[in-house]
Enzyme design. Sequence first.
Site, mmCIF file in Angstrom:
data_model
loop_
_atom_site.group_PDB
_atom_site.id
_atom_site.type_symbol
_atom_site.label_atom_id
_atom_site.label_comp_id
_atom_site.label_asym_id
_atom_site.label_seq_id
_atom_site.Cartn_x
_atom_site.Cartn_y
_atom_site.Cartn_z
ATOM 1 N N ASN A 131 -1.718 -1.088 7.426
ATOM 2 C CA ASN A 131 -1.858 0.362 7.385
ATOM 3 C C ASN A 131 -0.565 1.012 6.906
ATOM 4 O O ASN A 131 0.526 0.548 7.219
ATOM 5 C CB ASN A 131 -2.239 0.896 8.764
ATOM 6 C CG ASN A 131 -3.557 0.317 9.246
ATOM 7 O OD1 ASN A 131 -4.434 0.001 8.443
ATOM 8 N ND2 ASN A 131 -3.696 0.155 10.557
ATOM 9 N N VAL A 132 -0.706 2.110 6.182
ATOM 10 C CA VAL A 132 0.464 2.810 5.652
ATOM 11 C C VAL A 132 0.834 4.018 6.519
ATOM 12 O O VAL A 132 1.704 4.800 6.146
ATOM 13 C CB VAL A 132 0.232 3.252 4.192
ATOM 14 C CG1 VAL A 132 0.114 2.042 3.282
ATOM 15 C CG2 VAL A 132 -0.997 4.142 4.059
ATOM 16 N N HIS B 222 1.986 -3.298 3.363
ATOM 17 C CA HIS B 222 1.474 -2.501 2.250
ATOM 18 C C HIS B 222 2.261 -1.206 2.055
ATOM 19 O O HIS B 222 1.797 -0.291 1.377
ATOM 20 C CB HIS B 222 -0.011 -2.182 2.454
ATOM 21 C CG HIS B 222 -0.896 -3.379 2.308
ATOM 22 N ND1 HIS B 222 -2.200 -3.415 2.759
ATOM 23 C CD2 HIS B 222 -0.660 -4.598 1.755
ATOM 24 C CE1 HIS B 222 -2.724 -4.601 2.500
ATOM 25 N NE2 HIS B 222 -1.817 -5.338 1.890
ATOM 26 N N CYS C 238 14.730 3.607 -10.599
ATOM 27 C CA CYS C 238 15.879 2.867 -10.062
ATOM 28 C C CYS C 238 15.647 2.337 -8.647
ATOM 29 O O CYS C 238 16.504 1.644 -8.094
ATOM 30 C CB CYS C 238 17.131 3.734 -10.083
ATOM 31 S SG CYS C 238 17.107 5.131 -8.922
ATOM 32 N N ASN D 55 -12.647 -6.898 16.840
ATOM 33 C CA ASN D 55 -13.329 -6.154 15.780
ATOM 34 C C ASN D 55 -14.791 -5.977 16.171
ATOM 35 O O ASN D 55 -15.455 -6.953 16.509
ATOM 36 C CB ASN D 55 -13.237 -6.907 14.449
ATOM 37 C CG ASN D 55 -13.482 -6.013 13.252
ATOM 38 O OD1 ASN D 55 -14.392 -5.191 13.256
ATOM 39 N ND2 ASN D 55 -12.671 -6.176 12.218
ATOM 40 N N SER E 270 -10.475 -1.645 19.199
ATOM 41 C CA SER E 270 -9.106 -1.853 19.689
ATOM 42 C C SER E 270 -8.807 -0.978 20.891
ATOM 43 O O SER E 270 -8.151 -1.418 21.845
ATOM 44 C CB SER E 270 -8.102 -1.580 18.570
ATOM 45 O OG SER E 270 -8.165 -0.242 18.134
#
Length: 235
Positions: free
Chosen positions: A85-86, A102, A113, A201, A219
């Site tokens: 997850n981001v 990720h 740069c 899950n 979860s």
Amino acid sequence: MTVLSGAGMSAESGVPTFRDVETGLWAKVDPYEISSSDGWRRHPEKVWAWYLWRHYMMKAVDPNDGHRAVAAWQDGAEVHVVTQNVDDLHERAGSARVHHVHGSLFSFRCDRCDVPYVGPLPPMPEPVETVDPPRCACGGLIRPDVVWFGEPLPSEEWDRSVEAVSRADVAIVVGTSAVVYPAAGLPEMALAEGIPVIEVNPEETPLSDRVTISLRETSATALPGLLQRLPALLG
């Protein structure tokens, strides 16, 4: 303990998953166009607007009981979180060792740069189609520090993730589809090394019939009491 978390864990906090055809964030957007270096080169103002919106959207989302349970495990164990997850929900819940394979919506860098960007971001009270990205001193454009299609994973985060899995006494796979590689190979690596792997899950995945234990629970339901259940689950 090493926790491997995926989109399903964040979805319980109200974050739409990209794989939800009906309501996902990508339902009306071409995923390649806004998550590839090609799309960035063609339309950086569209890609920047998309990720800037997601950046601000995440600030309105709170960690759920699953995130908080993982953070609480640190009181008695060394816990690493390897996440696809981001978002920053694990960090906001209190987890100290989080490895983003990720990338993250909360870090930015120059596309020329690679210098990290820590400057101001324009406000975005609602999504818009285009926003011009900031420029680096070198003249490059500032991009989100996330992994796009065809890009390699960040080597340092990946190496730490591999080490965390290989050193674990138990690996817990939460809310992942188990189809996105190379991240999906981490629980397979743990199994190959004889490390117990517990899958959490509500849906069956390609990993389900290979793990040590597969719990058909969310979860937020399974993780708060999982430590107390481990001795019985692992025999």
